[in-house]
Design a protein around this motif. Structure first.
Motif, short mmCIF file in Angstrom:
data_model
loop_
_atom_site.label_atom_id
_atom_site.label_comp_id
_atom_site.label_asym_id
_atom_site.label_seq_id
_atom_site.Cartn_x
_atom_site.Cartn_y
_atom_site.Cartn_z
N LEU A 279 0.83 -1.20 0.00
CA LEU A 279 0.00 0.00 0.00
C LEU A 279 0.87 1.26 0.00
CD1 LEU A 279 -2.81 -1.05 2.51
CD2 LEU A 279 -3.06 -0.67 0.05
N TYR A 280 1.98 1.21 0.74
CA TYR A 280 2.91 2.35 0.75
C TYR A 280 3.46 2.61 -0.65
CZ TYR A 280 7.44 4.65 1.08
OH TYR A 280 8.52 5.47 0.85
N ALA A 281 3.94 1.55 -1.33
CA ALA A 281 4.50 1.71 -2.67
C ALA A 281 3.43 2.18 -3.65
CB ALA A 281 5.11 0.40 -3.14
N SER A 282 2.21 1.67 -3.51
CA SER A 282 1.11 2.07 -4.39
C SER A 282 0.78 3.55 -4.20
CB SER A 282 -0.13 1.22 -4.12
OG SER A 282 0.13 -0.16 -4.33
N ALA A 283 0.69 3.98 -2.94
CA ALA A 283 0.40 5.39 -2.66
C ALA A 283 1.51 6.29 -3.17
CB ALA A 283 0.20 5.60 -1.15
N PHE A 284 2.75 5.82 -3.05
CA PHE A 284 3.89 6.63 -3.49
C PHE A 284 3.82 6.89 -5.00
CE2 PHE A 284 8.18 7.43 -4.95
CZ PHE A 284 8.67 8.33 -4.01
N VAL A 285 3.53 5.87 -5.81
CA VAL A 285 3.49 6.07 -7.26
C VAL A 285 2.29 6.94 -7.65
CG1 VAL A 285 4.76 3.97 -7.79
CG2 VAL A 285 2.27 3.88 -7.68
N VAL A 286 1.18 6.85 -6.91
CA VAL A 286 0.04 7.73 -7.19
C VAL A 286 0.41 9.17 -6.90
CG1 VAL A 286 -2.30 8.34 -6.47
CG2 VAL A 286 -1.69 5.94 -6.85
N LEU A 287 1.08 9.42 -5.77
CA LEU A 287 1.53 10.76 -5.43
C LEU A 287 2.58 11.26 -6.42
CD1 LEU A 287 1.80 10.29 -1.56
CD2 LEU A 287 0.17 11.77 -2.75
N LEU A 288 3.43 10.35 -6.89
CA LEU A 288 4.45 10.73 -7.87
C LEU A 288 3.80 11.17 -9.18
CD1 LEU A 288 7.54 10.87 -8.29
CD2 LEU A 288 7.41 8.56 -9.24
N GLY A 289 2.74 10.48 -9.59
CA GLY A 289 2.01 10.90 -10.78
C GLY A 289 1.40 12.27 -10.62
N ALA A 290 0.86 12.56 -9.42
CA ALA A 290 0.31 13.89 -9.15
C ALA A 290 1.41 14.95 -9.17
CB ALA A 290 -0.40 13.89 -7.80
N GLU A 291 2.57 14.60 -8.65
CA GLU A 291 3.71 15.53 -8.68
C GLU A 291 4.10 15.87 -10.11
OE1 GLU A 291 6.10 18.08 -7.00
OE2 GLU A 291 5.41 16.56 -5.59
N LEU A 292 4.10 14.87 -10.98
CA LEU A 292 4.41 15.12 -12.39
C LEU A 292 3.36 16.04 -13.01
CD1 LEU A 292 5.97 14.60 -15.00
CD2 LEU A 292 4.62 12.51 -15.31
N ASN A 293 2.09 15.79 -12.75
CA ASN A 293 1.04 16.65 -13.28
C ASN A 293 1.20 18.09 -12.80
OD1 ASN A 293 -0.24 14.58 -14.68
ND2 ASN A 293 -1.63 14.11 -13.01
N ALA A 294 1.49 18.25 -11.50
CA ALA A 294 1.65 19.59 -10.93
C ALA A 294 2.80 20.33 -11.59
CB ALA A 294 1.86 19.49 -9.42
N GLN A 295 3.91 19.64 -11.80
CA GLN A 295 5.08 20.30 -12.39
C GLN A 295 4.86 20.61 -13.87
OE1 GLN A 295 7.33 21.55 -10.61
NE2 GLN A 295 6.57 20.56 -8.75
N LEU A 296 4.07 19.80 -14.55
CA LEU A 296 3.73 20.11 -15.94
C LEU A 296 2.90 21.39 -16.00
CD1 LEU A 296 2.86 16.58 -17.40
CD2 LEU A 296 4.68 18.11 -18.19
N GLU A 297 1.95 21.55 -15.08
CA GLU A 297 1.14 22.76 -15.06
C GLU A 297 1.98 23.99 -14.72
OE1 GLU A 297 -2.99 22.78 -13.63
OE2 GLU A 297 -2.65 20.74 -12.91
N LEU A 298 2.96 23.79 -13.84
CA LEU A 298 3.83 24.91 -13.47
C LEU A 298 4.77 25.32 -14.59
CD1 LEU A 298 4.77 23.93 -9.81
CD2 LEU A 298 3.59 26.03 -10.50
N GLN A 299 4.94 24.48 -15.59
CA GLN A 299 5.87 24.77 -16.68
C GLN A 299 5.26 25.71 -17.72
OE1 GLN A 299 8.94 23.71 -16.46
NE2 GLN A 299 9.68 24.58 -18.39
#
Length: 324
Positions: A279-299
């Motif tokens: 569950l920890y690893a699953s949550a981490f990759v979901v958060l990582l995907g959100a981080e990528l989306n956020a940084q794309l919007e900031l670009q």
């Protein structure tokens, strides 16, 4: 992300790559390098590991009530044994310890008398749903941190949103179950020979994978306290999270199978620890995907939110109203 790293709306464009991109596929390689560099930094700055650990804890509390709610609702309209049949399709990608725990819980719930399932669906369903939403609430908090938002909504509103998201995810799971059961059956009876058999074997994984991407995308769009992002700005992260979850699950499955020291170390707690780590690893990759989306919007300086285009500072989302 650290607010000092973001330029506010009243600053002029600095001519950085990707500033005029209205779609992620319009980003140049130079822009992607900047985005990925900030994603790497964001893992530490946004404390993704700590957030994922919290999500995993609440996930352990939520996963079995969620399964109970799913079977209770599904049992009202179809044979609940289909849940167990569908679970077999996920066996290759789930760690063995995790699969066994979930399978045992599903079998116990299905073996319960139908009257008991009906009682749970009518009288106890609200309590089960309340417990199941704990993991969604933890992910909502993580989404707000990653997207740089402060959730100033009342507790009642936050709980209502988490319950609605949980109900939505259960509905998606039920639809996926129907599809997983029905589509292969239809393919078996079609006159396309060997191809039909191959498709019948592959289709369940495709349906489950599509459902996972849909659920993750809905989480990215509706969980954080912000104006919803356009689909194009959440799809990249959702696809990354879905693929990452698959790879992580397969890797953990191989690790648990090949390193017996794991069970010797944790003994009778090995299955629980395995579930927690998954569950920890699953949550981490979901958060990582959100981080990528956020940084794309900031670009980009383009409006990434839904509705008519608005100038920066008036879009109702931190990452849409700022550039990195």
């Amino acid at each position: 992300m650290d607010r000092s790293a973001h330029k506010t709306a009243d600053k002029a464009s600095d001519g950085a790559p990707g500033r005029d991109a209205s779609h992620p596929n319009q980003m140049s390689w130079a822009a992607w390098r900047q985005v990925l560099g900030r994603v790497w930094q964001g893992i530490t700055i946004d404390h993704l590991s700590i957030i994922a650990a919290g999500v995993a804890f609440f996930g352990v509390l939520a996963i079995f009530p969620a399964i109970a709610a799913l079977i209770a609702v599904y049992g009202l309209v179809a044979d609940p044994h289909h849940v167990a049949e569908t679970l077999d399709a996920a066996r290759p990608v789930l760690p063995a310890e995790v699969f066994v725990m979930i399978e045992e819980q599903v079998d116990a719930l299905i073996a319960a008398p139908q009257a008991k399932l009906g009682f749970a669906s009518v009288v106890s369903f609200a309590l089960v749903l309340w417990s199941a939403r704990a993991g969604v609430s933890a992910l909502m908090e993580g989404m707000n941190i990653v997207y740089g938002e402060v959730d100033d909504r009342s507790l009642v509103v936050q709980y209502a949103i988490s319950v609605m998201l949980t109900l939505g995810f259960i509905a998606v799971a039920i639809i996926a179950l129907f599809a997983v059961v029905a589509v292969p059956t239809v393919l078996h009876f079609t006159d396309i020979g060997v191809i039909g058999g191959v498709l019948a074997g592959v289709t369940p994984l495709v349906i489950l994978g599509t459902a996972i991407i849909f659920v993750i995308g809905a989480l990215y769009r509706y969980a954080p306290r912000r104006a919803p992002a356009r689909k194009r700005w959440i799809t990249v992260g959702a696809a990354l999270a879905a693929v990452g979850w698959l790879l992580v699950s397969v890797a953990l499955s191989a690790y648990f199978a090949r390193f017996p020291e794991f069970n010797r170390t944790y003994g009778s707690l090995g299955a629980i620890v395995g579930l927690l780590f998954w569950l920890y690893a699953s949550a981490f990759v979901v958060l990582l995907g959100a981080e990528l989306n956020a940084q794309l919007e900031l670009q980009t300086e383009a409006d990434t939110t839904t509705g008519r285009p608005r100038p920066m500072g008036e879009r109702g989302a931190h990452v849409a109203d700022h550039v990195a």
